[in-house]
Enzyme design. Structure first.
Site, mmCIF file in Angstrom:
data_model
loop_
_atom_site.group_PDB
_atom_site.id
_atom_site.type_symbol
_atom_site.label_atom_id
_atom_site.label_comp_id
_atom_site.label_asym_id
_atom_site.label_seq_id
_atom_site.Cartn_x
_atom_site.Cartn_y
_atom_site.Cartn_z
ATOM 1 N N CYS A 113 -36.244 59.365 106.302
ATOM 2 C CA CYS A 113 -34.990 58.711 105.901
ATOM 3 C C CYS A 113 -35.223 57.531 104.958
ATOM 4 C CB CYS A 113 -34.225 58.243 107.130
ATOM 5 S SG CYS A 113 -33.746 59.612 108.186
ATOM 6 N N HIS A 250 -28.966 52.789 104.952
ATOM 7 C CA HIS A 250 -29.127 54.173 105.390
ATOM 8 C C HIS A 250 -27.976 54.528 106.321
ATOM 9 C CE1 HIS A 250 -30.690 57.867 106.789
ATOM 10 N NE2 HIS A 250 -31.119 57.424 107.963
ATOM 11 N N ASN A 280 -25.905 61.970 108.660
ATOM 12 C CA ASN A 280 -27.202 61.424 108.246
ATOM 13 C C ASN A 280 -27.881 62.447 107.336
ATOM 14 O OD1 ASN A 280 -29.834 60.532 108.014
ATOM 15 N ND2 ASN A 280 -30.105 60.096 110.190
HETATM 16 O O1 UT7 Z 1 -32.188 58.527 110.403
HETATM 17 C C1 UT7 Z 1 -33.245 58.163 111.193
HETATM 18 C C2 UT7 Z 1 -32.850 57.184 112.180
HETATM 19 N N1 UT7 Z 1 -32.079 57.805 113.234
HETATM 20 C C3 UT7 Z 1 -31.203 57.072 113.849
HETATM 21 O O2 UT7 Z 1 -30.985 55.958 113.455
HETATM 22 C C4 UT7 Z 1 -30.534 57.603 115.089
HETATM 23 C C5 UT7 Z 1 -30.551 56.528 116.133
HETATM 24 N N2 UT7 Z 1 -29.894 56.880 117.371
HETATM 25 C C6 UT7 Z 1 -28.562 57.023 117.469
HETATM 26 O O3 UT7 Z 1 -27.849 56.966 116.486
HETATM 27 C C7 UT7 Z 1 -27.977 57.215 118.851
HETATM 28 O O4 UT7 Z 1 -28.964 56.935 119.821
HETATM 29 C C8 UT7 Z 1 -27.416 58.628 119.106
HETATM 30 C C9 UT7 Z 1 -26.140 58.824 118.284
HETATM 31 C C10 UT7 Z 1 -28.443 59.680 118.757
HETATM 32 C C11 UT7 Z 1 -27.035 58.789 120.574
HETATM 33 O O5 UT7 Z 1 -26.130 57.762 120.970
HETATM 34 P P1 UT7 Z 1 -26.390 56.924 122.294
HETATM 35 O O6 UT7 Z 1 -25.234 56.035 122.474
HETATM 36 O O7 UT7 Z 1 -27.753 56.286 122.167
HETATM 37 O O8 UT7 Z 1 -26.341 58.020 123.414
HETATM 38 P P2 UT7 Z 1 -27.485 58.452 124.430
HETATM 39 O O9 UT7 Z 1 -28.614 59.128 123.714
HETATM 40 O O10 UT7 Z 1 -27.794 57.287 125.287
HETATM 41 O O11 UT7 Z 1 -26.706 59.543 125.258
HETATM 42 C C12 UT7 Z 1 -25.581 59.226 126.054
HETATM 43 C C13 UT7 Z 1 -25.069 60.495 126.696
HETATM 44 C C14 UT7 Z 1 -26.182 61.318 127.346
HETATM 45 O O12 UT7 Z 1 -25.669 61.827 128.541
HETATM 46 P P3 UT7 Z 1 -26.097 61.156 129.944
HETATM 47 O O13 UT7 Z 1 -27.587 61.249 129.988
HETATM 48 O O14 UT7 Z 1 -25.608 59.728 129.858
HETATM 49 O O15 UT7 Z 1 -25.380 61.993 130.925
HETATM 50 C C15 UT7 Z 1 -26.391 62.441 126.372
HETATM 51 O O16 UT7 Z 1 -26.851 63.615 126.995
HETATM 52 O O17 UT7 Z 1 -24.473 61.335 125.730
HETATM 53 C C16 UT7 Z 1 -24.995 62.645 125.825
HETATM 54 N N3 UT7 Z 1 -24.968 63.298 124.520
HETATM 55 C C17 UT7 Z 1 -23.876 63.906 124.050
HETATM 56 N N4 UT7 Z 1 -22.659 64.100 124.563
HETATM 57 C C18 UT7 Z 1 -21.770 64.774 123.822
HETATM 58 C C19 UT7 Z 1 -25.951 63.356 123.600
HETATM 59 N N5 UT7 Z 1 -25.504 64.039 122.520
HETATM 60 C C20 UT7 Z 1 -24.236 64.393 122.775
HETATM 61 C C21 UT7 Z 1 -23.252 65.083 122.042
HETATM 62 N N6 UT7 Z 1 -22.039 65.251 122.592
HETATM 63 N N7 UT7 Z 1 -23.483 65.572 120.804
#
Ligand code: UT7
Length: 323
Positions: A113, A250, A280
């Site tokens: 990225c 980004h 992204n």
């Molecule tokens: O470009 C390179 C750099 N990349 C980034 O900057 C990405 C950085 N990370 C992020 O943007 C975020 O961490 C995400 C958008 C990937 C995830 O958001 P989050 O608020 O950190 O959520 P999480 O990973 O803590 O997940 C929360 C919940 C989980 O369920 P449980 O374990 O709390 O029951 C996930 O399984 O959300 C669930 N989950 C989803 N639910 C519905 C994960 N993906 C999805 C989805 N739809 N697509």
């Protein structure tokens, strides 16, 4: 002194738009979750006939058109990509050929990225070192090809597209009043490899592999890394956030963008956000955002613009440009 001045910009997107709701029958997710957690509303997804090379070529042609130049005027192409058409040759060389350009040289840069930020900083050194006068800097990606479409935690986040700049050698006085690239800071640290990587490659599995990400872990590091490298860039240039006209970060997650801008004291109205439109797009995200803000008249000649990115590796970096 020689400065690398922006002479043109352009972009290209695949024809097909995929809305958040289109995922609802594929994996357990919802438009509401995606918008709330990321700010993404839609992304473009490449068809079979749309590749990193074809999108990169289209973005390059748009940038050349806006610069009033032709491929004959370019001596170097730097392509930032992690999704090349082939393992080799470099997709930059394929784009060079597609442009009918049989002089000069071309190469790919792989910093995921952060690729476009790395590529602008690199092109600037080639120009200031006298090895090139006009450089096409392209970010082009087809991440849809390396996604695991059954993994809801990654497949909803990424999109395809390309953006390009033409950088040209110009005269400057050596102050930050000059047009062109004014400062750059680049960083990487491989200790974070397992948090964001592709689980295949020519020298390990002999396959292309799929993107794997521990999103929460990446998120945890992102804001600190982004703000550190931007503060280093500010101190290199002797400026503060108040001097900026535009912040073009980004586009991975609206919450990361907002938190970084807040920590740096960059006013909300100076932040260019396109993650809602493109998702992204890795190395294409910064030049795609630039192309939107240039096209709608926000970024104008003479504006002080800060570019920033962070991604797999980890890699991260920032570039300050007077447009
Ligand atoms: O470009 C390179 C750099 N990349 C980034 O900057 C990405 C950085 N990370 C992020 O943007 C975020 O961490 C995400 C958008 C990937 C995830 O958001 P989050 O608020 O950190 O959520 P999480 O990973 O803590 O997940 C929360 C919940 C989980 O369920 P449980 O374990 O709390 O029951 C996930 O399984 O959300 C669930 N989950 C989803 N639910 C519905 C994960 N993906 C999805 C989805 N739809 N697509």
């Amino acid at each position: 002194m020689i400065r690398s001045v922006v002479r043109g910009s352009g972009a290209a997107l695949p024809r097909r738009i995929m809305k958040n709701a289109d995922f609802e029958g594929m994996v357990e997710t919802s438009d509401e979750w995606i918008v709330q957690r990321t700010g993404i509303r839609q992304r473009h997804v490449a068809a079979d006939d749309e590749t990193t090379a074809s999108l990169g070529e289209a973005a390059a042609r748009a940038a050349l058109h806006s610069a009033g130049l032709t491929p004959a005027d370019i001596d170097l192409i730097v392509l930032a990509t992690s999704t090349p058409n082939n393992t080799f040759p470099a997709t930059a060389v394929e784009i060079q050929n597609r442009l009918g350009m049989h002089h000069g040289f071309a190469f790919d840069m792989q910093a995921v990225c952060s690729g476009f930020v790395y590529a602008v900083a690199t092109a600037d050194l080639y120009i200031r070192g006298g090895l090139a006068k006009r450089v096409l800097v392209i970010g082009s990606e087809t991440f849809s090809r390396i996604l695991d479409w059954n993994d809801r935690s990654t497949c909803v986040l990424f999109g395809d597209g390309a953006g390009a700049l033409v950088l040209e050698a110009g005269e400057g006085t050596g102050t930050i009043a000059d047009r062109g690239v004014l400062a750059a800071s680049l960083r990487s640290d491989g200790v974070h490899k397992e948090k964001l990587f592709v689980d295949g490659g020519p020298s390990t599995t002999g396959t292309v592999g799929h993107l794997r990400m521990e999103g929460r872990e990446v998120f945890k590091h992102a804001v600190g890394m982004i703000t550190d490298v931007i503060e280093a860039t500010f101190s290199q240039a002797g400026i503060t956030a108040d001097d900026l006209d535009w912040f073009v970060p980004h586009q991975a997650n609206k919450r990361i963008i907002d938190a970084s801008a807040k920590k740096l004291g960059i006013a909300e109205q100076k932040v260019v956000v396109t993650v809602d439109l493109h998702g992204n797009t890795s190395a294409a995200s910064v030049p795609l955002a630039l192309s939107v803000a240039v096209a709608d008249g926000r970024i104008k000649k003479g504006d002080l613009v800060l570019l920033e990115a962070m991604g797999g590796g980890f890699t991260w970096g920032a570039v300050l440009v007077r447009w």
